[in-house]
Write an enzyme that holds these catalytic residues in place. Structure first.
Site, PDB file in Angstrom:
ATOM      1  N   TYR A  42      -1.315 -25.750 -73.375  1.00  0.00           N
ATOM      2  CA  TYR A  42      -1.493 -24.440 -74.017  1.00  0.00           C
ATOM      3  C   TYR A  42      -2.950 -24.300 -74.474  1.00  0.00           C
ATOM      4  O   TYR A  42      -3.285 -24.658 -75.609  1.00  0.00           O
ATOM      5  CB  TYR A  42      -0.558 -24.296 -75.219  1.00  0.00           C
ATOM      6  CG  TYR A  42       0.912 -24.464 -74.908  1.00  0.00           C
ATOM      7  CD1 TYR A  42       1.615 -23.505 -74.192  1.00  0.00           C
ATOM      8  CD2 TYR A  42       1.612 -25.597 -75.344  1.00  0.00           C
ATOM      9  CE1 TYR A  42       2.971 -23.661 -73.911  1.00  0.00           C
ATOM     10  CE2 TYR A  42       2.966 -25.753 -75.075  1.00  0.00           C
ATOM     11  CZ  TYR A  42       3.635 -24.785 -74.353  1.00  0.00           C
ATOM     12  OH  TYR A  42       4.978 -24.943 -74.081  1.00  0.00           O
ATOM     13  N   TRP A  67       2.498 -16.867 -83.249  1.00  0.00           N
ATOM     14  CA  TRP A  67       3.204 -17.482 -84.374  1.00  0.00           C
ATOM     15  C   TRP A  67       2.806 -18.938 -84.569  1.00  0.00           C
ATOM     16  O   TRP A  67       2.893 -19.460 -85.679  1.00  0.00           O
ATOM     17  CB  TRP A  67       4.698 -17.253 -84.300  1.00  0.00           C
ATOM     18  CG  TRP A  67       5.527 -17.959 -83.268  1.00  0.00           C
ATOM     19  CD1 TRP A  67       5.186 -18.358 -82.027  1.00  0.00           C
ATOM     20  CD2 TRP A  67       6.918 -18.299 -83.431  1.00  0.00           C
ATOM     21  NE1 TRP A  67       6.262 -18.925 -81.391  1.00  0.00           N
ATOM     22  CE2 TRP A  67       7.345 -18.904 -82.225  1.00  0.00           C
ATOM     23  CE3 TRP A  67       7.840 -18.154 -84.458  1.00  0.00           C
ATOM     24  CZ2 TRP A  67       8.637 -19.362 -82.028  1.00  0.00           C
ATOM     25  CZ3 TRP A  67       9.141 -18.609 -84.255  1.00  0.00           C
ATOM     26  CH2 TRP A  67       9.531 -19.204 -83.061  1.00  0.00           C
ATOM     27  N   ASP A  68       2.301 -19.576 -83.515  1.00  0.00           N
ATOM     28  CA  ASP A  68       1.727 -20.911 -83.703  1.00  0.00           C
ATOM     29  C   ASP A  68       0.618 -20.854 -84.754  1.00  0.00           C
ATOM     30  O   ASP A  68       0.576 -21.691 -85.669  1.00  0.00           O
ATOM     31  CB  ASP A  68       1.132 -21.429 -82.396  1.00  0.00           C
ATOM     32  CG  ASP A  68       2.173 -21.722 -81.346  1.00  0.00           C
ATOM     33  OD1 ASP A  68       2.383 -22.898 -81.028  1.00  0.00           O
ATOM     34  OD2 ASP A  68       2.782 -20.763 -80.838  1.00  0.00           O
ATOM     35  N   GLN A 102       5.139 -11.886 -80.571  1.00  0.00           N
ATOM     36  CA  GLN A 102       6.020 -12.990 -80.959  1.00  0.00           C
ATOM     37  C   GLN A 102       6.583 -12.705 -82.341  1.00  0.00           C
ATOM     38  O   GLN A 102       6.166 -11.745 -82.999  1.00  0.00           O
ATOM     39  CB  GLN A 102       5.247 -14.323 -80.937  1.00  0.00           C
ATOM     40  CG  GLN A 102       5.159 -14.948 -79.566  1.00  0.00           C
ATOM     41  CD  GLN A 102       4.532 -16.336 -79.580  1.00  0.00           C
ATOM     42  OE1 GLN A 102       3.597 -16.600 -80.322  1.00  0.00           O
ATOM     43  NE2 GLN A 102       5.026 -17.221 -78.724  1.00  0.00           N
ATOM     44  N   GLY A 111      10.192 -16.149 -78.895  1.00  0.00           N
ATOM     45  CA  GLY A 111       9.755 -17.486 -79.257  1.00  0.00           C
ATOM     46  C   GLY A 111      10.650 -18.570 -78.692  1.00  0.00           C
ATOM     47  O   GLY A 111      10.256 -19.731 -78.608  1.00  0.00           O
ATOM     48  N   ASP A 148      11.937 -19.298 -75.527  1.00  0.00           N
ATOM     49  CA  ASP A 148      11.641 -18.773 -74.201  1.00  0.00           C
ATOM     50  C   ASP A 148      12.777 -18.805 -73.188  1.00  0.00           C
ATOM     51  O   ASP A 148      13.088 -17.810 -72.546  1.00  0.00           O
ATOM     52  CB  ASP A 148      10.450 -19.532 -73.611  1.00  0.00           C
ATOM     53  CG  ASP A 148       9.184 -19.355 -74.424  1.00  0.00           C
ATOM     54  OD1 ASP A 148       9.263 -18.871 -75.567  1.00  0.00           O
ATOM     55  OD2 ASP A 148       8.109 -19.705 -73.922  1.00  0.00           O
ATOM     56  N   TRP A 168      14.102 -24.755 -74.886  1.00  0.00           N
ATOM     57  CA  TRP A 168      14.924 -24.115 -75.921  1.00  0.00           C
ATOM     58  C   TRP A 168      16.417 -24.124 -75.581  1.00  0.00           C
ATOM     59  O   TRP A 168      17.184 -23.354 -76.145  1.00  0.00           O
ATOM     60  CB  TRP A 168      14.448 -22.683 -76.143  1.00  0.00           C
ATOM     61  CG  TRP A 168      13.152 -22.630 -76.898  1.00  0.00           C
ATOM     62  CD1 TRP A 168      11.900 -22.518 -76.371  1.00  0.00           C
ATOM     63  CD2 TRP A 168      12.982 -22.709 -78.321  1.00  0.00           C
ATOM     64  NE1 TRP A 168      10.956 -22.523 -77.384  1.00  0.00           N
ATOM     65  CE2 TRP A 168      11.589 -22.642 -78.580  1.00  0.00           C
ATOM     66  CE3 TRP A 168      13.866 -22.837 -79.395  1.00  0.00           C
ATOM     67  CZ2 TRP A 168      11.063 -22.684 -79.872  1.00  0.00           C
ATOM     68  CZ3 TRP A 168      13.332 -22.877 -80.678  1.00  0.00           C
ATOM     69  CH2 TRP A 168      11.955 -22.800 -80.911  1.00  0.00           C
ATOM     70  N   GLU A 214       6.116 -31.491 -79.063  1.00  0.00           N
ATOM     71  CA  GLU A 214       6.459 -30.065 -79.110  1.00  0.00           C
ATOM     72  C   GLU A 214       7.911 -29.861 -79.517  1.00  0.00           C
ATOM     73  O   GLU A 214       8.232 -28.972 -80.296  1.00  0.00           O
ATOM     74  CB  GLU A 214       6.192 -29.450 -77.730  1.00  0.00           C
ATOM     75  CG  GLU A 214       6.373 -27.955 -77.646  1.00  0.00           C
ATOM     76  CD  GLU A 214       6.046 -27.415 -76.265  1.00  0.00           C
ATOM     77  OE1 GLU A 214       6.135 -26.181 -76.072  1.00  0.00           O
ATOM     78  OE2 GLU A 214       5.711 -28.214 -75.357  1.00  0.00           O
TER      79      GLU A 214
END
Length: 439
Positions: free
Chosen positions: A30, A36-37, A108, A168, A170, A360, A403
């Site tokens: 990334y 939002w990170d 986001q 968020g 995904d 996710w 992560e």
């Protein structure tokens, strides 16, 4: 041990902070700034380097569109290690996009409101932080205004997302039912970059990417016009996580405006949004049989009846009353709280769609645990909140700052239960915040 963890977390954050004043989530995978990170990262920096915390928020808001929209990625720099990049998203198609920043046309979960409030509470120099808040709070208010005016076609106080990346979460199994309604999807030619950094089995499939790209192409075809997206996008979802973050941020803005003074009209507007939003949230998004908040497919006018970690995020925004909160928390323990699992898996471990290694679709995420922790605390469930906190710390202690993490406890005995990018910024930032907070 705590001091060592704090030092390691700070090393991760400092290492990911870029010369242009923003942080990347992690190296390689990334390479840009994510919305939002950056909010969560700013919370971590607030504990020890407030200049970086301020820069994190400012660089994101510098790329805000003229209509109030805050994009989900800001392409401050050039990189070929991520797809789709700026050349695919083409934010310049919108007349509202900034001329001096390349961005996406997606957003986001809107966390910046409560991030500003967290910064205010954390930083000791209240005059300094309040001066910063005064300079930027209206930008966050304008973002919320844009969402309610352009993404709530039924005036319910529940805004929609038009792409799964806006959630968020995904590749949540939640979206499988939506993909089934989308026919005649083109097969795009593209080169994945994420799978060159991490195991492809942990990432969304190529077919899922076809859906993702198709949704963006629809928005691009209409220059990211909200009205056309509302009319034409096959993906219009009222997401409990997204709306809970918006409600929480509304309340944070109310609190901050009251400290600043003289903003009665904006305070009243925010209160009206929250009153309607909470009512609709409980009337429409609460599933009494599942005892959880769920997603609603606005395009196909149907509930998506699955339980995920997003189902518990409304606790953070004080959406349920005390009785409903107890019902939800009891269900959290029944579905997610079994001894063989760490809290809180991102999808129902009892589902045949549960995959504890795949993004996710089942792993534990530190940011959702942080949200659940605060939600539990706000209703007085301190013992359970402490369990979430301690298990979050344990995951990072055993594996590192990954992560996301396997929800199955047995996997972590060998220290190999961390997945995705390593030295991940929000995992480090929110660990710092958890370690600094008393139980």
């Amino acid at each position: 041990m705590i001091d060592n963890l704090l030092d390691s977390a700070k090393q991760v954050l400092n290492g990911n902070f870029q010369p242009k004043g923003f942080s990347i989530p992690c190296d390689g995978l990334y390479p840009f700034q994510w919305n939002w990170d950056s909010g969560f990262i700013a919370i971590g920096f607030s504990h020890y380097d407030f200049e970086k915390a301020k820069s994190e928020v400012k660089t994101l808001l510098d790329a805000q569109w003229s209509n109030g929209f805050i994009p989900h990625i800001v392409f401050h720099n050039e990189s070929d290690s991520y797809f789709p990049g700026a050349e695919f998203h083409k934010s310049e198609l919108s007349p509202y996009a900034p001329k001096d920043h390349k961005t996406t046309g997606l957003t986001q979960p809107p966390v910046l409101g409560f991030v500003l409030e967290e910064m205010y509470h954390i930083h000791k120099n209240k005059d300094e932080v309040l001066a910063f808040v005064k300079n930027h709070i209206d930008q966050v208010f304008n973002c919320h205004k844009h969402l309610y005016e352009h993404r709530d076609p039924k005036n319910e106080g529940l805004v929609y997302i038009y792409h799964n990346w806006e959630s968020g979460t995904d590749n949540s199994p939640m979206w499988d039912e939506v993909w089934e309604t989308m026919t005649d999807i083109p097969t795009y030619e593209f080169e994945r970059r994420d799978t060159s950094h991490v195991d492809a089995s942990q990432r969304p499939s190529n077919q899922e990417y076809n859906y993702y790209l198709h949704l963006i192409e629809i928005a691009k075809a209409h220059n990211y016009d909200d009205a056309k997206i509302t009319e034409l996008s096959p993906f219009l979802i009222q997401d409990p996580l997204f709306n809970a973050m918006l409600i929480k941020s509304n309340q944070a803005l109310i609190n901050l405006y009251e400290i600043i003074g003289g903003e009665t009209e904006k305070i009243n507007t925010l209160k009206a949004w929250n009153t309607l939003s909470k009512k609709s949230f409980n009337d429409k998004l609460y599933d009494k049989e599942l005892k959880a908040y769920i997603h609603y497919d606005l395009r196909n006018d149907r509930p998506l009846r699955h339980v995920s970690s997003s189902s518990f995020s409304p606790l953070f925004a004080s959406v349920p009353d005390a009785d409903r909160a107890k019902e939800i928390i009891d269900n959290l323990m029944t579905v997610f709280g079994k001894e063989e699992f760490y809290l809180c898996a991102s999808f129902d471990p009892n589902s045949d769609k549960f995959n504890p290694k795949k993004y996710w679709r089942g792993p534990v995420w530190i940011n959702l645990n942080w949200i659940v922790f605060h939600g539990l605390k706000s209703y007085g469930y301190n013992e359970l909140a402490t369990r979430v906190k301690n298990e979050t710390i344990e995951l990072i202690t055993k594996n590192g700052f990954y992560e996301y993490f396997d929800a199955r406890k047995e996997i972590h005995e060998s220290g190999s239960g961390g997945y995705g990018g390593n030295n991940f910024s929000w995992s480090a930032a929110l660990l710092i915040d958890l370690l600094k907070k008393e139980n």
